[in-house]
Scaffold this motif. Structure first.
Motif: not given
Length: 850
Positions: A706, A709, A732
């Motif tokens: 995440y 991202h 995310a």
């Protein structure tokens, strides 16, 4: 015997006189550098008025000394009027061969001379240089200098000696002839056995130790019988003595086994203790054996051999005899002795099984006595001396407690030294044997499984490490107890497994519980306790408790300095790097860069001292962290240059490569550096590829996936793909809130970036609401002067300035933030200047170490 050769001497128009020179080896290959060096040395003597120093080719039996001398005679015959070959293994042959030269020198016209008279006349004629000044005498296999020196002529010509005996080195100018290097072996085999596959040639060269005579014998057997390499290698393993005694090559006077059998027989007759020493050496590996390791026999071996080792004079004499008969290479400068693998094989084969077992047990005892102990000692030389002998000696298969501890210490050393692939190979070999001998719940097996889990983890094989260590931890807790030293060590490793799984809170709780237990069992001033403190600090940083992480690492740095006596130590350097990273995460970017630069210089010094390899995980991790620190401190170009270097070092390393998690972190760092100082298109491509690899290795739901991202969203927004950036950030944010919580630093960074994306979409009111929420939480978590709080405040001020009725509030916040920013990072920092120009500032994500 070749009496004449068609090549004429220079300027004479008549052939060179030859006597006894054997035929040239039609398969002669390699050795060009040694031939050139030999000619250079001999040619440097030409023109000397006084007698010149003889030259010698010295080396093991079978390395090709004789053939090198023959090749020299043929190749450079045009430089001589007379070349005479003298078999020198027996003095009587030397005398008779010299006497046979008398007619060639015109010394027997008055009738036959007695041998002694002929020899004296020949030596005198050669000394005077009449009738020939350009002469070459080759004394082949002259193993006893004291019996030969008086029969060597002095004069304007040249003397060349071939010998196994190292004592020639103190008498004549010597060139040491070694086995082939691998390139020469492969070249030789491809010529000798046309069509041999490269892999087969390499396997054969390895098994035969690149010994020219053995390669010639093996090549001849395969060429003449069609035997394939696998069959030959199996025979070499099962019946080496018999195989090596077969099929002597046509160009050699005896097969491999016979090349040493006479020397061994003489050793048995004249120096029995030297033979006993050689027999022990046969159960080590074919690499150099430390003389210090052998010397420990006088303390550790309760046997006649051990008692004899106490007699230093006897040992010294034995070493000289081994060198004299070229059964071993003695390196006095390095204090080692080395026996060729084929000699070892032949020596072992002549022993009865019970004798082999006794010798092997004694070698195991010598290896165990040389154990440097705990791998934390950093005794590089001690472990490196042991490593080549572990597999050949079979000590890894021993059930003795101290032998198994030796293996554990050795693998621990390889792990600490960063040689992870070798460490894993050694661990697997030992575990296969130990499990078969002792079962899956044996304490030694469980301890070694814990060490293997460390290696797997360092190799980035996190799932395998977790699965192995989880079961091992349960088993060792039952077998040894929850607070046993070995249990606690494995427990500490399990915390790293949890961090790698993204279970940051669980890892923190585990290490909080583990630290007092380690202090109770190991003590506060213990390396193992220091490791737990280091890991607890990592847990704190991964849970956004940066101040506590810094305090723990700072205390740990002090304790490690006290333990190791200064900064030039791998563990102290690791703590220096940790403190620098904590300073950066706390927001002290300028101080963090200075600290990171110093830690990097310490690691460079460790590399220069060869205490760490250039691709050691610690070294590469600090290079990557320094690049991040430079970028955060505003040194964008320097950060990019180092980011490129460290990424190349990761991906070109044999044990990391593109898919290792640390290499992925280096790729993310490089992408972030390219985004601020390079090409955003290239940054977008690199970051997108890396995010996909993070997803494959860590899983789609890992906090680092995440987090990456965020970086991808940044480059998408910079390239105008705002909607794609907003989608990534929403996904995310939801993922991070679920994994690490709404108030985690990672989550707040994502939230602030989402505000920027909404503002870029024209949704200023929504961006302001999100930004103000993030700013309040940043202030509570990190304080108002942390650069991330200042970045957020800068962006909120921009949104306020675009909001009706709040423009003045925006100007005040911008002014206040600029003042704070200048105080924290200085007026020349690129982010400070960008903020003052009214530009929006960005947050990126750097995956912290696990």
């Amino acid at each position: 015997m070749v009496e004449f050769d068609p090549v004429s001497g220079p300027g004479r128009g008549v052939p060179t006189i030859w006597g006894g020179v054997p035929q040239r080896n039609k398969n002669f290959t390699g050795r060009e550098s040694q031939l050139t060096e030999l000619r250079r040395r001999i040619a440097s003597d030409e023109g000397e008025v006084t007698a010149v120093l003889p030259h010698a080719l010295q080396g093991l039996g079978g390395v090709g000394k004789t053939h090198l001398a023959i090749e020299y005679a043929y190749r450079y015959q045009a430089h001589y009027d007379l070349i005479w070959w003298i078999p020198a293994d027996q003095p009587v042959l030397v005398r008779s061969t010299l006497a046979s030269l008398a007619p060639r020198l015109g010394l027997s016209e008055g009738g036959l001379l007695r041998i002694d008279d002929s020899v004296a006349a020949v030596l005198e004629a050669l000394r005077r240089g009449t009738p020939y000044r350009r002469w070459l005498l080759i004394f082949d296999n002259a193993d006893q200098p004291e019996l030969i020196r008086g029969l060597m002529p002095h004069g304007p010509g040249h003397v060349l000696v071939t010998s196994r005996n190292r004592r020639w080195q103190s008498i004549v100018d010597t060139i040491e002839v070694d086995v082939f290097d691998r390139r020469e072996s492969l070249e030789f085999l491809h010529r000798r056995v046309p069509g041999i596959a490269e892999v087969d040639a390499n396997s054969l060269a390895e098994a035969l130790g690149d010994l020219p005579l053995a390669l010639e014998q093996a090549g001849a057997l395969q060429f003449e019988t069609g035997m394939d390499v696998r069959e030959y290698l199996q025979l070499l393993k099962d019946a080496s003595s018999k195989l090596l005694a077969e099929n002597p090559p046509a160009d050699y006077s005896r097969p491999v086994a016979a090349a040493w059998s006479l020397s061994v027989a003489q050793l048995r007759e004249q120096a029995p203790f030297a033979l006993e020493l050689l027999r022990r050496c046969a159960f080590f590996g074919p690499e150099p054996i430390s003389l210090e390791m052998l010397d420990r026999g006088k303390y550790t071996l309760d046997s006649d051999f051990g008692l004899s080792m106490q007699d230093r004079l006897m040992v010294s004499r034995a070493m000289r005899e081994l060198g004299r008969y070229a059964l071993a290479r003695i390196d006095n400068s390095r204090k080692t002795v080395q026996v060729h693998r084929l000699v070892q094989m032949l020596i072992r084969d002549e022993l009865l099984p019970e004798e082999q077992e006794r010798m092997r047990d004694e070698v195991h005892a010598l290896l165990v006595a040389a154990d440097p102990g705990d791998s934390e000692t950093q005794n590089r030389a001690g472990f490196e001396n042991l490593l080549p002998h572990i597999v050949p000696s079979g000590v890894y298969a021993s059930t003795a407690v101290r032998a198994r501890q030796l293996i554990e210490h050795l693998i621990g050393y390889l792990y600490n030294a960063g040689d992870l692939t070798t460490a894993l190979s050694e661990a697997d070999r030992a575990l296969d044997r130990w499990r078969a001998d002792s079962g899956d719940r044996d304490p030694d097996v469980l301890v070694l499984q814990g060490i293997k889990a460390n290696v797997l983890w360092a190799l980035g094989r996190y799932r395998e490490a977790y699965e192995l260590r989880r079961g091992t931890l349960d088993a060792i807790t039952e077998v040894l107890g929850a607070d046993h030293e070995e249990t606690l060590i494995i427990l500490n490793g399990h915390g790293a497994d949890l961090r790698a799984r993204g279970e940051f809170r669980a890892a923190l709780e585990l290490d909080e519980d583990a630290l007092p237990r380690h202090e109770r069992v190991f003590g506060r001033d213990n390396a193992q306790t220091h490791h737990v403190v280091n890991n607890l600090a990592l847990d704190c940083s991964l849970n956004s408790a940066y101040k506590r992480a810094f305090e723990l690492d700072q205390d740990n740095l002090t304790n490690r300095r006290d333990m190791w006596g200064g900064d030039i130590n791998p563990w102290v350097a690791a703590s220096l790097a940790a403190v620098a990273r904590d300073q950066r995460q706390e927001g002290h970017y300028l101080k963090a860069r200075e600290s990171a630069e110093y830690a990097y210089r310490v690691f460079e010094e460790l590399v220069n001292r060869r205490e760490l390899a250039v691709d050691h995980p610690f070294v590469l991790a600090q290079a990557k962290d320094l690049s991040v620190a430079r970028r955060k401190a505003g040194f964008f170009r320097e950060a990019l240059e180092l980011a490129e270097q460290v990424y190349e070092r990761y991906t070109s390393s044999r044990q990391f490569g593109n898919e290792h998690p640390d290499a992925l972190a280096a790729a993310i760092n490089l992408g972030n550096a390219q985004r601020v100082a390079g090409d955003p298109n290239e940054a977008a491509e690199r970051i997108e590829k890396t995010v996909n690899r993070y997803r494959d290795i860590f899983g789609a739901d890992h906090p680092y996936t995440y987090g990456c991202h965020l970086n991808l969203a940044l480059v998408h927004r910079q390239l105008g793909r705002v909607d794609e950036a907003e989608r990534l950030l929403k996904d995310a944010l939801a993922g991070l809130e679920g994994r690490v919580g709404a108030d985690h630093h990672f989550t707040l960074t994502c939230l602030a970036n989402l505000a920027t994306a909404r503002s870029a979409q024209g949704l200023v009111a929504e961006a302001l609401e999100i930004g103000e929420k993030a700013l309040a939480r940043f202030g509570e978590l990190l304080g108002p002067d942390h650069p991330h709080a200042l970045v957020c405040a800068t962006n909120v001020a921009l949104d306020l300035s675009q909001t009706a009725g709040r423009e003045e509030e925006g100007r005040r916040l911008a002014t206040e933030t600029s003042q704070r920013y200048r105080r924290v990072l200085g007026p020349d920092h690129p982010d400070v200047q960008a903020g003052e120009r009214g530009e929006r500032l960005d947050f990126d994500f750097e995956p912290p170490p696990l």
